[in-house]
Design an enzyme around this catalytic site. Sequence first.
Site, PDB file in Angstrom:
ATOM      1  N   CYS A 296     -16.651  -8.723   5.014  1.00 30.30           N
ATOM      2  CA  CYS A 296     -16.069  -7.223   4.869  1.00 30.30           C
ATOM      3  C   CYS A 296     -14.929  -7.611   4.070  1.00 30.30           C
ATOM      4  O   CYS A 296     -13.991  -8.304   4.508  1.00 30.30           O
ATOM      5  CB  CYS A 296     -15.699  -6.607   6.215  1.00 30.30           C
ATOM      6  SG  CYS A 296     -17.074  -6.460   7.096  1.00 30.30           S
TER       7      CYS A 296
ATOM      8  N   CYS B  68       0.886  -1.396   0.061  1.00 29.12           N
ATOM      9  CA  CYS B  68      -0.033   0.048  -0.072  1.00 29.12           C
ATOM     10  C   CYS B  68       0.817   1.298  -0.019  1.00 29.12           C
ATOM     11  O   CYS B  68       1.906   1.366   0.871  1.00 29.12           O
ATOM     12  CB  CYS B  68      -1.064   0.077   1.357  1.00 29.12           C
ATOM     13  SG  CYS B  68      -2.158   1.404   1.114  1.00 29.12           S
TER      14      CYS B  68
ATOM     15  N   CYS C  15       0.408   4.700   6.609  1.00 24.16           N
ATOM     16  CA  CYS C  15      -0.059   4.610   8.103  1.00 24.16           C
ATOM     17  C   CYS C  15       0.807   3.960   9.069  1.00 24.16           C
ATOM     18  O   CYS C  15       1.273   2.750   8.815  1.00 24.16           O
ATOM     19  CB  CYS C  15      -1.544   3.898   8.063  1.00 24.16           C
ATOM     20  SG  CYS C  15      -2.566   4.482   6.855  1.00 24.16           S
TER      21      CYS C  15
ATOM     22  N   ARG D   7     -18.386  -1.497  17.593  1.00 23.21           N
ATOM     23  CA  ARG D   7     -17.728  -2.941  17.137  1.00 23.21           C
ATOM     24  C   ARG D   7     -16.332  -3.039  17.698  1.00 23.21           C
ATOM     25  O   ARG D   7     -15.600  -1.898  17.664  1.00 23.21           O
ATOM     26  CB  ARG D   7     -17.197  -2.751  15.478  1.00 23.21           C
ATOM     27  CG  ARG D   7     -16.748  -4.298  15.107  1.00 23.21           C
ATOM     28  CD  ARG D   7     -16.167  -4.306  13.635  1.00 23.21           C
ATOM     29  NE  ARG D   7     -17.503  -3.695  12.964  1.00 23.21           N
ATOM     30  CZ  ARG D   7     -18.417  -4.586  12.384  1.00 23.21           C
ATOM     31  NH1 ARG D   7     -18.632  -5.747  12.576  1.00 23.21           N
ATOM     32  NH2 ARG D   7     -19.232  -3.943  11.711  1.00 23.21           N
TER      33      ARG D   7
ATOM     34  N   CYS E 235     -19.534   2.791   7.913  1.00 26.54           N
ATOM     35  CA  CYS E 235     -18.834   2.204   9.188  1.00 26.54           C
ATOM     36  C   CYS E 235     -17.588   3.093   9.351  1.00 26.54           C
ATOM     37  O   CYS E 235     -16.617   2.741   8.465  1.00 26.54           O
ATOM     38  CB  CYS E 235     -18.287   0.837   8.763  1.00 26.54           C
ATOM     39  SG  CYS E 235     -17.524  -0.092   9.790  1.00 26.54           S
TER      40      CYS E 235
ATOM     41  N   CYS F  33     -19.801  -5.421   3.148  1.00 23.49           N
ATOM     42  CA  CYS F  33     -18.947  -4.308   3.427  1.00 23.49           C
ATOM     43  C   CYS F  33     -17.647  -4.326   2.759  1.00 23.49           C
ATOM     44  O   CYS F  33     -17.160  -5.384   2.386  1.00 23.49           O
ATOM     45  CB  CYS F  33     -18.677  -4.348   4.980  1.00 23.49           C
ATOM     46  SG  CYS F  33     -17.490  -2.902   5.438  1.00 23.49           S
TER      47      CYS F  33
ATOM     48  N   CYS G 253       0.257  -0.010  10.345  1.00 22.02           N
ATOM     49  CA  CYS G 253      -0.269  -0.780   9.268  1.00 22.02           C
ATOM     50  C   CYS G 253       0.848  -1.717   8.827  1.00 22.02           C
ATOM     51  O   CYS G 253       1.693  -1.211   8.184  1.00 22.02           O
ATOM     52  CB  CYS G 253      -1.211  -0.142   8.193  1.00 22.02           C
ATOM     53  SG  CYS G 253      -1.923  -1.520   7.152  1.00 22.02           S
TER      54      CYS G 253
END
Length: 328
Positions: free
Chosen positions: A103, A59, A63, A266, A194, A134, A66
């Site tokens: 998801c 990616c 972040c 959640r 979400c 999702c 991550c």
Amino acid sequence: MPLDNDTGVRHDWTKEDALSLFRMPFNDLIYRAQNAHRRYFDANQVQMSQLLSVKTGGCPEDCGYCPQSSSHDTGLKAEKLMAVDDVLAAARQAKDGGATRYCMGAAWRNPKDSDLEAVCAMIEGVRALGLESCATLGMLTAPQAERLKRSGLDYYNHNLDTSEEFYGQIITTRTYQDRLDTLDNIRQTGIKVCCGGIVGLGETQDDRAAMLVNLASLDPHPESVPVNMLVQVEGTPLDGVEDLDSLEFVRTIAAAKIMMPASVIRLSAGREQMSDETQALCFLAGAGSIFVGDKLLTTDNPEKNKDVSLFERLGIRQAPAEGSAGAA
Ligand code: SAM
Ligand code: DTB
Ligand code: SF4
């Protein structure tokens, strides 16, 4: 602190209001959160979603938490977008395992329009299996959000992650405003939102309070609010950061529930590292949903027999699909 209105749903929470929740005696806080939860939900039901990383690693975002960012050397192998049939085979297994929502996550900054077509085919297939769908694919333009809506997508996950003040220490490749713009594009289409965050990044209680204020300022509130506890991964900049006190994590869930009572909070990443007792306190504080399955996206999640045993010991039943009380 302003009194609750009839519904308890407000969009005018201030950071001081939120901080006073965090500073309440623990028993009072949990009592208030549990009451808020019971206004909208069956307190003995928890909804179960299952995740699949349909495009792993490589990616371009940075972040700090991550494992999938190409900025960090975590040893994770970057993979191509999965084939639709493989995703649907995994979704079928998730349904057999009891999940009601599937998801699909992709480690993209934003999807290319050609990739989006394949994801739309996955969404259609997931819905044909009788599962809610999702997706979490990074930033979206308005036409991309509309394309997803046409495929029948039920929820889109896109988090604010932390406070605006602390954000720049965790992510530099996209702004807080970028995230708000994507959330707006999703909301406009009617796809359910979400949106939550991640704690244990080394942020302060002020940051946690500010993050919840920003989430509760979204009008309507997100239907689903994931609260992730950082899963530390070797090779990421946040590996080795001091662990957040588990009772402070429970306080974050409780404050989220009081501030967004009609939303499903959640209990998201981090359950593998949590005791059963911490998880039980999260349910008492108003968490109404978890991720099931041995994996989240790339990190471990509790095995099925552990969750089955926990639910049995707590007398918790699985919530049927569409556990949300709807937008507030
Ligand atoms: N790439 C997309 C994005 O960032 O919007 C979707 C997937 S991303 C993995 C979704 C969320 O997972 C992040 O916003 C973050 O809150 C959470 N997350 C990522 N890595 C995590 C970790 N190591 N521990 C806990 N939560 C994490
Ligand atoms: C969210 O807020 N948490 C989930 C979901 N949205 C996509 C992801 C958690 C990821 C944890 C790290 C991993 O397994 O890679
Ligand atoms: Fe990429 Fe999402 Fe991971 Fe950030 S959280 S690096 S955007 S996969």
